[in-house]
Design a protein around this motif. Structure first.
Motif, mmCIF file in Angstrom:
data_model
loop_
_atom_site.group_PDB
_atom_site.id
_atom_site.type_symbol
_atom_site.label_atom_id
_atom_site.label_comp_id
_atom_site.label_asym_id
_atom_site.label_seq_id
_atom_site.Cartn_x
_atom_site.Cartn_y
_atom_site.Cartn_z
ATOM 1 N N GLN A 786 0.554 -1.161 0.032
ATOM 2 C CA GLN A 786 0.059 0.024 0.081
ATOM 3 C C GLN A 786 0.914 1.216 -0.062
ATOM 4 O O GLN A 786 0.443 2.177 -0.790
ATOM 5 N N THR A 787 1.712 1.335 0.899
ATOM 6 C CA THR A 787 2.591 2.617 1.120
ATOM 7 C C THR A 787 3.888 2.719 -0.199
ATOM 8 O O THR A 787 4.220 3.617 -0.614
ATOM 9 N N ALA A 788 4.240 1.429 -0.582
ATOM 10 C CA ALA A 788 5.442 1.478 -1.667
ATOM 11 C C ALA A 788 4.684 1.977 -2.972
ATOM 12 O O ALA A 788 5.222 2.751 -3.743
ATOM 13 N N ASP A 794 -7.981 -0.578 0.325
ATOM 14 C CA ASP A 794 -9.268 -0.665 0.448
ATOM 15 C C ASP A 794 -10.155 0.019 -0.636
ATOM 16 O O ASP A 794 -11.337 -0.223 -0.658
ATOM 17 N N ASP A 795 -9.482 0.710 -1.498
ATOM 18 C CA ASP A 795 -10.238 1.182 -2.680
ATOM 19 C C ASP A 795 -9.900 0.618 -3.942
ATOM 20 O O ASP A 795 -10.683 0.624 -4.978
ATOM 21 N N MET A 801 -8.431 -1.253 -10.379
ATOM 22 C CA MET A 801 -7.704 -2.105 -10.745
ATOM 23 C C MET A 801 -8.097 -3.049 -12.117
ATOM 24 O O MET A 801 -7.518 -3.470 -12.594
ATOM 25 N N GLY A 802 -9.547 -3.077 -12.148
ATOM 26 C CA GLY A 802 -9.970 -3.599 -13.208
ATOM 27 C C GLY A 802 -9.662 -3.045 -14.559
ATOM 28 O O GLY A 802 -9.138 -3.829 -15.483
ATOM 29 N N PRO A 814 -1.322 -6.382 -7.092
ATOM 30 C CA PRO A 814 -0.122 -6.700 -6.318
ATOM 31 C C PRO A 814 -0.542 -7.066 -4.623
ATOM 32 O O PRO A 814 0.135 -7.340 -3.874
ATOM 33 N N PHE A 815 -1.748 -7.030 -4.247
ATOM 34 C CA PHE A 815 -2.202 -7.269 -2.975
ATOM 35 C C PHE A 815 -2.460 -8.723 -2.984
ATOM 36 O O PHE A 815 -2.551 -9.571 -1.755
#
Ligand code: ADP
Ligand code: MG
Ligand code: MG
Length: 886
Positions: A786-788, A794-795, A801-802, A814-815
Motif C-alpha cells: 500500500q505504501t510502496a 481498501d479502494d 484495478m479492473g 499486487p495485493f
C-alpha cells in the motif's frame, strides 16, 4: 529431406520441447508421432505461434512467405498420404485445429472434414462405398465451418437440425439417412449464405485460408481474451494452427471417437477412465449431443483397439511422467491418437497421483510434488455435505468436480458475477456451458448442468478452477428463459431459491444441508509430510483466538506469525471498555480505563499461549487508528439530533445521554483524520499513549507467567512493534517492553524477543539501523504494498484495478501476488541490510502474500525464514514452500 522453414513445421519435425513455438497441441502431436509411430498419429503440420504474432502485429495480414510455406507443407502432406486436397474422386480431408501454449477453452473450435465440396463429397461416397458417411462428413463440415469460421449462430444450426429430425422422425443424428443428410447439408448452405451473404466456398484452398485466418483471429476474440485474463496468460503468445489429415470415427459401428485419461480424472485412482461414442466424430463426445459410453465398454465392443489404447496410455504416462488426458479416434478398428496433454485434475486426484507415482517408481518425490498445483489444494479444504444429514434427493447427475456448494439459483454468468459482487452465495445453473460462461464459474460457489458428462465444458472448467460441479442431471429441465428448473414430481425451483450440489457424488437437493469441513485423505497427509521434509521455509499462521490457533496447528502451522491484538477489543464485552479508554480525559482516566481492559486481554493471551505451547507466538501491539473503535461521526450526530428533538418535545428528558453523546462527538472529531491509514496508528499510538502499550505488554507477560505456572509450558514469545519508520521509535518502545519484563523477572533473548514489522518504505531503507533494536523483522507486505505503490488497499479493487488489468498495466493484483520488481526488491534490500547488522536476524512475512504460492516462491529465494498466512492457507503454503525448494 525436410526443407528449411520458418512458419510451418511438419509433425515429424516437432517435439514437446517446442511447445512455445508449436503450441501445446502441435508439440504433443509431434511428440506422439515420434514415440508411438506414424501409423498411430495422422500426419500434418503446424503453423507456428510466431506466424500468429506476425499476423496480429501486421494488423491481421498474413506474413510474407506464409502462404508459400503452407502450400509446401500441404504438398508434402499430399505426397505422404497419396491424396490431394480438392481431388474430386478421392479427396484428402484435413482438420484445422487451434492450439496455444496453454490449452484454452476460450479459443476457436475445430473444423473437421475440410476439403469437401459438392463434387468431392460424391467422390468420397464412391471411393468408400459409404454415401451416408460421405454426406455426414460434408454436413458436419458445412456446419462447423459456418459456425466456427464465419460465425453462423449455433442456435440457428441447432434449430435447423431439430426441424429436420422432426420431419424425419429421428431422435439421434445417427438416425438420419443419406437423403436426410443431403437435405441437411443444403439447408446449412442456405443458412451460411443468409448469414454471410456469400455462397459456401467450394474451393478447398480458400476453405483452408479462411480457416487459418479464423484461428489467428480467435486469439483476439472476446472469449479468449477473457479467459487469458482470468488465467494470466499473456496476449503476446499467439496461437498455433494445426492442419492434420482426417481419420474418421463416423464410418459405422467399428469406428468411434473418444477421450481417455490415463487415470481417473476425478479421484486420481490408477484406473484409466474416459468416454466414447460409436460412429461419431470427436466433437460429438464433448458437445453432449449424444450420451457417451464409458471407456470400459470399449473392451467389449472393440477389444483390440481398447487393449492398444490402454497400452498407449501407459506409454504416454511413462514418457511424460504425468497423468495424461488424450483424445482418440478409431477408424474401422484402427486406433489413432489425436491429442495428449498433462491432465488437469482436481486437488484430490493430484494428491492421489503424486503419492501413487512415487510408489510406482514413475517419479521421485520432488518430481511428484511438482505435479501438484499448490493453489488448487484449496478444494481439499472445501466443505462437503454433512455425512450425518438426511438429504432429500431432488436429482442426481455426474459427479464432475468435487466439493459441495450451496446457494441461490442463478441462470446466467452475469447474474452470478453480480451476486458475487454483493457477497451472495449462488449456484450457476445451466443446460450446458460455453466459454462465455466462464466468468460465472468464478463467481459461483458451484455449477449445475443438465447436459454433458465428465468431459463436458462445464466439468473441465469447474475442475480447473476447483469449483464443485454436477453435470448431466438429465431429469432436470432447466428453463433459462422462464427462470425455473422443473424437477421430477412437479417440483419447480425458481431463480433465487436455494439449491445444494455435491460435486463428489452428483447429488442435488433443495435441502438446507449443513456443509462440513473436508476430511483429509491419507495421501494428502503423506504429501504434506514430504513437503515438510523438503521445505526450508517455515510456515506459521495468522491467528487471534485460541480456536484459530488450534485449527492452525491442526493444519500444520509451526507457530503464530501474527496475532492482531485489536481483534480482541472488538468483542461485545470489550467494546464499551475500549471506548471508555479512548474517550478518557487525560492520562489518569485513560490508565483507569486500561486497567479494566487488562484482565480481559490477559485472559485472551492465556488461552492463546496454552494452545501454542512450545512454538513461537508473535504478538503485535495495537495497530489501527483509535477512531476505528468509536462510532461513526454521522451516527453520533444523527442520534444526537433525534434525542434533542425528542427532548425538546418532552421538555428536558434525556439530558444525561445528550451530554454523553456530545462528549463522544467531540472525541470523534478530535480523532478524525483525513488519511487514517497514514495517520495516528501503529507505533505512533505507542509513542503518544505509552500507557496503552504498557497495558498490553503487562497483560502479555502476566499471561506467560500464569500459563507457565499452570502448565509448566509456554510459547516462544515475540512482541512486535508495528509501523516503524525511525529507529528511535523502536528504541523507545523496546525500552518500554523491556521495563515491564524486567519488573517481572523476564529476560529478553531468553523468555521473549522484541522485533518490528517492516511495512513502510523508509523502514526498508533504514533496516540496518532499525535492526540494532530488533531481534526479528516481520514484513507486513499488505501495508508495504500500500505504501510502496501508493495504492489504498481498501479502494483500488473497486476503483481502478479492473482497468489496470484490462490495459495490461498490471497482470495481477499486487495485493494478491507480491509485486516482486517493486515491493519484492524492498523486501530483499531490507532483509540484506537487517542481516548486515545482525547475522542471525529472524525474518518473517505476515501479509496476505504469505499464503500465495507465487509469492512464497519469491520469499523462499529471498532468504526469508518463515511465512505466516490464514489457517486455511497453511497446507497450501507448506506445499508451495516445498515446491520452491524442489
Ligand atoms: P479441442 O482443443 O477443442 O479439443 P481439437 O483440435 O482437439 O479441439 O479437436 C477436437 C476433436 O476433433 C478431437 O478430439 C478429434 O476427435 C477431432 N479431430 C481433430 N482433428 C482430427 C483429425 N485429423 N481426424 C479426426 N478427428 C479429428
Ligand atoms: Mg482436443
Ligand atoms: Mg500493517
Amino acid at each position: 529431406a525436410v526443407p528449411d522453414t520458418t512458419f510451418v513445421y511438419d509433425f515429424a519435425q516437432g517435439s514437446r520441447e517446442r511447445r512455445d513455438l508449436l503450441g501445446g497441441k502441435g508439440a504433443n502431436v509431434a511428440e506422439m508421432t515420434r514415440i508411438l509411430g506414424a501409423d498411430r498419429v495422422p500426419a500434418g503440420f503446424t503453423i507456428t505461434t510466431e506466424a500468429c504474432v506476425a499476423y496480429m502485429e501486421a494488423d491481421r495480414t498474413e506474413p510474407d512467405g506464409l502462404a508459400a510455406e503452407v502450400a509446401g507443407a500441404l504438398a508434402r502432406l499430399e505426397t505422404h498420404v497419396g491424396k490431394r486436397l480438392g481431388d474430386d474422386a478421392d479427396p484428402l480431408l484435413v482438420s484445422v485445429r487451434s492450439g496455444a501454449r496453454e490449452s484454452m477453452p476460450g479459443m476457436m473450435d475445430t473444423v473437421l472434414n475440410l476439403g469437401l465440396n459438392d463434387r468431392s463429397v460424391e467422390g468420397l461416397a464412391a471411393k468408400t462405398g459409404n454415401a451416408r458417411f460421405a454426406w455426414d462428413s460434408y454436413r458436419r463440415f458445412v456446419q462447423m465451418f459456418g459456425n466456427v469460421v464465419r460465425g453462423v449462430p449455433s442456435e440457428r444450426i441447432e434449430a435447423t437440425i431439430r426441424a429436420l429430425k422432426g420431419e424425419h422422425g429421428a431422435t439421434l443424428d445417427t438416425d438420419l439417412d443419406v437423403d436426410a443428410l443431403r437435405e441437411l447439408t443444403a439447408r446449412f448452405k442456405t443458412l451460411f449464405e443468409e448469414h454471410t451473404g456469400e455462397p459456401f466456398p467450394q474451393e478447398p484452398g480458400e476453405q483452408l485460408r479462411q480457416s487459418i485466418r479464423a484461428v489467428f483471429d480467435s486469439w483476439m476474440g472476446e472469449r479468449a481474451i477473457h479467459y487469458r485474463r482470468i488465467n494470466r496468460i499473456p496476449d503476446a503468445w499467439g496461437t498455433a494452427v494445426n492442419v492434420q489429415q482426417m481419420v474418421f470415427g463416423n464410418k459405422g459401428d467399428t469406428s468411434g471417437s473418444g477421450v481417455a485419461f490415463s487415470r481417473d480424472e476425478v479421484t486420481g485412482e490408477p484406473e484409466p477412465s474416459g468416454d466414447f461414442l460409436q460412429n461419431a466424430q470427436g466433437e460429438d463426445v464433448v458437445s453432449g449431443v449424444r450420451n457417451t459410453r464409458d471407456i470400459a465398454e470399449l473392451a467389449e465392443i472393440m477389444p483390440a483397439a481398447h487393449a492398444e489404447l490402454m497400452e498407449i496410455l501407459r506409454t504416454l504416462e511413462r514418457h511424460y511422467g504425468d497423468m495424461q488426458d488424450t483424445e482418440f479416434t478409431i477408424e474401422e478398428g484402427h486406433l489413432y491418437m489425436l491429442q495428449t496433454r498433462n491432465a488437469k485434475r482436481p486437488a484430490q486426484a493430484a494428491v492421489r497421483f503424486a503419492v501413487d507415482a512415487v510408489h510406482e517408481g514413475l517419479l521421485d518425490r520432488d518430481g511428484a510434488l511438482l505435479t501438484i498445483d499448490a493453489s488448487a489444494l484449496d478444494a481439499l479444504l472445501h466443505p462437503t455435505f454433512d455425512p450425518s444429514a438426511e438429504i432429500h434427493q431432488l436429482a442426481r447427475g455426474v459427479a464432475a468436480s468435487p466439493g459441495a456448494a450451496k446457494g441461490a439459483v442463478v441462470f446466467t454468468a452475469d447474474e452470478a458475477v453480480a451476486a458475487a459482487a454483493e457477497g451472495r452465495a449462488v449456484v450457476l445453473v445451466r443446460p450446458f456451458t460455453e466459454a462465455e460462461d466462464v466468468a460465472g464459474f468464478h463467481a459461483a460457489k458451484g455449477i449445475l448442468t443438465s447436459e454433458g458428462g465428465k468431459a463436458s465444458h462445464a466439468a473441465l472448467v469447474a475442475r480447473g478452477m476447483g469449483r464443485p460441479c454436477v453435470c448431466g442431471a438429465s431429469t432436470l429441465e432447466i428453463d433459462v428463459e422462464g427462470g425455473e428448473i422443473r424437477a421430477p414430481g412437479g417440483v419447480v425451483i425458481r431463480a433465487g431459491e436455494q439449491i445444494a450440489i455435491n460435486g463428489s457424488t452428483g447429488l442435488i437437493t433443495t435441502d438446507d444441508v449443513p456443509l462440513v469441513e473436508a476430511e483429509w485423505s491419507e495421501q494428502f497427509e503423506t504429501v504434506l509430510e514430504w513437503c515438510d521434509e523438503l521445505r526450508t521455509l517455515g510456515v506459521r499462521a495468522n491467528a487471534d483466538t485460541p480456536q484459530d490457533a488450534r485449527r492452525a496447528r491442526e493444519f500444520g502451522a509451526e507457530g503464530i506469525g501474527l496475532c492482531r491484538t485489536e481483534h480482541m477489543f472488538m468483542a461485545a464485552d470489550r467494546q464499551p471498555k475500549m471506548r471508555a479508554m479512548i474517550l478518557a480525559d487525560g492520562e489518569e482516566e485513560r490508565r483507569a480505563a486500561l486497567e479494566q481492559l487488562r484482565p480481559l486481554q490477559q485472559e485472551d493471551f492465556e488461552g492463546l499461549f496454552e494452545a501454542m505451547a512450545g512454538v513461537p507466538v508473535c504478538i503485535r501491539l495495537l495497530d489501527p487508528p483509535l477512531h476505528e473503535f468509536l462510532p461513526q461521526r454521522h451516527e453520533v450526530e444523527a442520534e444526537l439530533a433525534d434525542l434533542r428533538s425528542a427532548g425538546a418535545a418532552e421538555g428536558g428528558a434525556g439530558g444525561g445521554k445528550i451530554a454523553e453523546l456530545e462528549r463522544t462527538l467531540v472525541r470523534v472529531k478530535t480523532l478524525e483524520e483525513v488519511n487514517p491509514m497514514l495517520g495516528t496508528r501503529g507505533c505512533r499510538l505507542g509513542i503518544l499513549f505509552p500507557e496503552i502499550y504498557e497495558m498490553q505488554v503487562v497483560a502479555i507477560f502476566d499471561a506467560v507467567l500464569a500459563v507457565r505456572e499452570r502448565t509448566g509450558k509456554a510459547p516462544l514469545l515475540e512482541v512486535m512493534i508495528p509501523l516503524v519508520d525511525y529507529e528511535t521509535e523502536l528504541e523507545i518502545l523496546r525500552e518500554l517492553v523491556l521495563d515491564a519484563a524486567t519488573a517481572r523477572g523476564l529476560t529478553v533473548g531468553e523468555d521473549f524477543l522484541v522485533g518490528t514489522m517492516i511495512e513502510l518504505p523508509r523502514a526498508c531503507f533504514q533496516a540496518d539501523n532499525i535492526a540494532h533494536h530488533a531481534d526479528f523483522f516481520s514484513f507486513g507486505t499488505n501495508d508495504l504494498t500500500q505504501t510502496a505503490l501508493g495504492f489504498s488497499r481498501d479502494d483500488v479493487e473497486s476503483k481502478f484495478m479492473g482497468v489496470y488489468l484490462d490495459r495490461k498495466i498490471l497482470d495481477r493484483s499486487p495485493f494478491e501476488t507480491l509485486d516482486t520488481p517493486g515491493v519484492g526488491q524492498m523486501v530483499r534490500m531490507a532483509a540484506w541490510l537487517g542481516r548486515k547488522t545482525k547475522h542471525q536476524l529472524k525474518l518473517g512475512v505476515c501479509g496476505e502474500h504469505g499464503g500465495d504460492p507465487d509469492s512464497i516462491d519469491f520469499f523462499h529465494h529471498s532468504g526469508i525464514d518463515y511465512v505466516s498466512c490464514s489457517p486455511f492457507r497453511v497446507p497450501i503454503a507448506r506445499v508451495a514452500a516445498a515446491r520452491a525448494a524442489a
